[in-house]
Design a protein around this motif. Structure first.
Motif, PDB file in Angstrom:
ATOM      1  N   LEU A   1       5.123   7.877   2.019  1.00 62.33           N
ATOM      2  CA  LEU A   1       6.051   8.866   1.442  1.00 62.33           C
ATOM      3  C   LEU A   1       5.814  10.200   2.137  1.00 62.33           C
ATOM      4  O   LEU A   1       4.731  10.779   2.030  1.00 62.33           O
ATOM      5  N   HIS A   2       6.816  10.675   2.837  1.00 65.39           N
ATOM      6  CA  HIS A   2       6.651  11.922   3.589  1.00 65.39           C
ATOM      7  C   HIS A   2       7.210  13.113   2.805  1.00 65.39           C
ATOM      8  O   HIS A   2       8.390  13.125   2.436  1.00 65.39           O
ATOM      9  N   VAL A   3       6.339  14.100   2.543  1.00 70.55           N
ATOM     10  CA  VAL A   3       6.734  15.318   1.816  1.00 70.55           C
ATOM     11  C   VAL A   3       6.016  16.505   2.474  1.00 70.55           C
ATOM     12  O   VAL A   3       4.835  16.399   2.809  1.00 70.55           O
ATOM     13  N   ASN A   4       6.727  17.618   2.687  1.00 71.48           N
ATOM     14  CA  ASN A   4       6.088  18.757   3.359  1.00 71.48           C
ATOM     15  C   ASN A   4       5.110  19.480   2.437  1.00 71.48           C
ATOM     16  O   ASN A   4       5.172  19.382   1.210  1.00 71.48           O
TER      17      ASN A   4
ATOM     18  N   VAL B   1       0.865  -1.176   0.000  1.00 70.72           N
ATOM     19  CA  VAL B   1       0.000   0.000   0.000  1.00 70.72           C
ATOM     20  C   VAL B   1       0.903   1.228   0.000  1.00 70.72           C
ATOM     21  O   VAL B   1       1.824   1.317   0.812  1.00 70.72           O
ATOM     22  N   LEU B   2       0.654   2.160  -0.921  1.00 71.11           N
ATOM     23  CA  LEU B   2       1.398   3.421  -0.923  1.00 71.11           C
ATOM     24  C   LEU B   2       0.552   4.480  -0.240  1.00 71.11           C
ATOM     25  O   LEU B   2      -0.549   4.801  -0.698  1.00 71.11           O
ATOM     26  N   LEU B   3       1.074   5.004   0.855  1.00 72.76           N
ATOM     27  CA  LEU B   3       0.390   6.082   1.575  1.00 72.76           C
ATOM     28  C   LEU B   3       1.189   7.354   1.346  1.00 72.76           C
ATOM     29  O   LEU B   3       2.407   7.323   1.294  1.00 72.76           O
ATOM     30  N   GLY B   4       0.508   8.458   1.237  1.00 68.78           N
ATOM     31  CA  GLY B   4       1.238   9.714   1.069  1.00 68.78           C
ATOM     32  C   GLY B   4       0.278  10.778   0.604  1.00 68.78           C
ATOM     33  O   GLY B   4      -0.715  10.497  -0.084  1.00 68.78           O
ATOM     34  N   ALA B   5       0.584  12.010   0.976  1.00 67.83           N
ATOM     35  CA  ALA B   5      -0.245  13.148   0.620  1.00 67.83           C
ATOM     36  C   ALA B   5      -0.344  13.265  -0.902  1.00 67.83           C
ATOM     37  O   ALA B   5       0.457  12.667  -1.629  1.00 67.83           O
ATOM     38  N   PRO B   6      -1.291  14.078  -1.381  1.00 67.70           N
ATOM     39  CA  PRO B   6      -1.318  14.364  -2.818  1.00 67.70           C
ATOM     40  C   PRO B   6       0.041  14.910  -3.248  1.00 67.70           C
ATOM     41  O   PRO B   6       0.649  15.698  -2.521  1.00 67.70           O
ATOM     42  N   GLY B   7       0.533  14.459  -4.375  1.00 64.35           N
ATOM     43  CA  GLY B   7       1.806  14.980  -4.883  1.00 64.35           C
ATOM     44  C   GLY B   7       3.035  14.426  -4.199  1.00 64.35           C
ATOM     45  O   GLY B   7       4.156  14.844  -4.493  1.00 64.35           O
TER      46      GLY B   7
ATOM     47  N   THR C   1       7.854   4.772   7.118  1.00 60.52           N
ATOM     48  CA  THR C   1       7.855   6.126   6.569  1.00 60.52           C
ATOM     49  C   THR C   1       9.176   6.356   5.855  1.00 60.52           C
ATOM     50  O   THR C   1      10.244   6.027   6.375  1.00 60.52           O
ATOM     51  N   VAL C   2       9.070   6.891   4.632  1.00 60.92           N
ATOM     52  CA  VAL C   2      10.246   7.135   3.797  1.00 60.92           C
ATOM     53  C   VAL C   2      10.244   8.615   3.403  1.00 60.92           C
ATOM     54  O   VAL C   2       9.186   9.171   3.079  1.00 60.92           O
ATOM     55  N   ASP C   3      11.410   9.238   3.439  1.00 61.01           N
ATOM     56  CA  ASP C   3      11.541  10.638   3.027  1.00 61.01           C
ATOM     57  C   ASP C   3      11.281  10.727   1.515  1.00 61.01           C
ATOM     58  O   ASP C   3      11.981  10.095   0.728  1.00 61.01           O
ATOM     59  N   GLY C   4      10.257  11.517   1.140  1.00 54.78           N
ATOM     60  CA  GLY C   4       9.872  11.618  -0.274  1.00 54.78           C
ATOM     61  C   GLY C   4      10.539  12.775  -1.001  1.00 54.78           C
ATOM     62  O   GLY C   4      10.195  13.052  -2.160  1.00 54.78           O
ATOM     63  N   ILE C   5      11.473  13.446  -0.332  1.00 53.24           N
ATOM     64  CA  ILE C   5      12.190  14.557  -0.973  1.00 53.24           C
ATOM     65  C   ILE C   5      13.522  14.046  -1.496  1.00 53.24           C
ATOM     66  O   ILE C   5      14.232  13.325  -0.800  1.00 53.24           O
ATOM     67  N   GLY C   6      13.835  14.451  -2.727  1.00 48.87           N
ATOM     68  CA  GLY C   6      15.082  14.010  -3.353  1.00 48.87           C
ATOM     69  C   GLY C   6      14.782  13.669  -4.796  1.00 48.87           C
ATOM     70  O   GLY C   6      13.647  13.863  -5.248  1.00 48.87           O
TER      71      GLY C   6
END
Ligand code: AP5
Ligand code: MG
Length: 188
Positions: A114-117, A4-10, A168-173
């Motif tokens: 995927l964690h993104v601000n 399952v992929l969890l993460g905010a829009p974008g 949780t994985v850092d989605g920035i990069g």
């Protein structure tokens, strides 16, 4: 693997999901893509979903559950799958678990968050708006999508943590950097 992929829009669910398909040879099931196709084809289901999607609200649970239930019956999903954009609330997550049980399959093996601000999200989606013109990539709708995500979907991290499968994985990069982080978690 039943991911399952969890993460905010974008946050990169669609982008990274495609890369995981290539890496692991299992299909990706995206409720957002399925709903956009239904809207484009003007099916009954598309007509029911359009207003909620345009406003950045969640489409009714029975509609998205129907889409996923049907897709999971396809033979290619037997060896595993990547869910992008489903489940999005606790009721959907519980129904998914019940569905997998009914099918005689094991539960979700990895819930990848995927964690993104927020500012990065808004900037990515406003840029995508100029390229793809998705109906819900307008700033006020993007902000509403983020609010709904925080209220409805974020609690699923705790839901899957309780099953011992949340990461949780850092989605920035760069796309490749984020991908390698995901592969490292899944291959562990
Ligand atoms: P959905 O289609 O799932 O949209 P979303 O969750 O808002 O997410 P996005 O598709 O916008 O983003 P993404 O995380 O896939 O990121 P992407 O890889 O594209 O849902 C749409 C709507 O459908 C919902 O609002 C709801 O109405 C309905 N819906 C769907 N599922 C539902 C459900 N289960 N229940 C109820 N309703 C449901 O990346 C975004 C952009 O950033 C791209 O341009 C990409 O190129 C770029 N990018 C990606 N990674 C990076 C990076 N590392 N660095 C820089 N840019 C990047
Ligand atoms: Mg997407």
């Amino acid at each position: 693997m039943r991911i399952v992929l969890l993460g905010a829009p974008g946050s990169g669910k669609g982008t990274q999901g495609e890369k995981l398909v290539t890496q692991f040879g299992i299909p990706k099931i995206s409720t957002g893509d399925a709903l956009r196709a239904a809207v484009a084809e003007r099916t009954v289901l598309g007509k029911q979903a359009k207003a909620a999607m345009d406003a950045g609200e969640l489409v009714a649970d029975d509609i998205v559950i129907g889409i996923v239930d049907e897709r999971l019956q396809q033979p290619d999903a037997r060896k595993g799958f990547i869910l992008d954009g489903f489940p999005r609330n606790t009721a959907q997550a519980e129904t998914l678990d019940a569905m997998l049980k009914r099918m005689g399959s094991g539960g979700i093996t990895h819930a990848l968050h995927l964690h993104v601000n927020d500012e990065e999200i808004v900037s990515r989606l406003l840029e995508r708006a100029t390229i793809e013109g998705r109906a819900d990539d307008k700033e006020d709708v993007i902000r509403n999508r983020i609010d709904i995500y925080n209220a409805e979907t974020l609690p699923l991290i705790a839901y899957y943590r309780a099953q011992g499968v949340a990461h949780t994985v850092d989605g920035i990069g760069s796309l490749e950097e984020v991908f390698q982080r995901l592969v490292a978690v899944v291959s562990h």
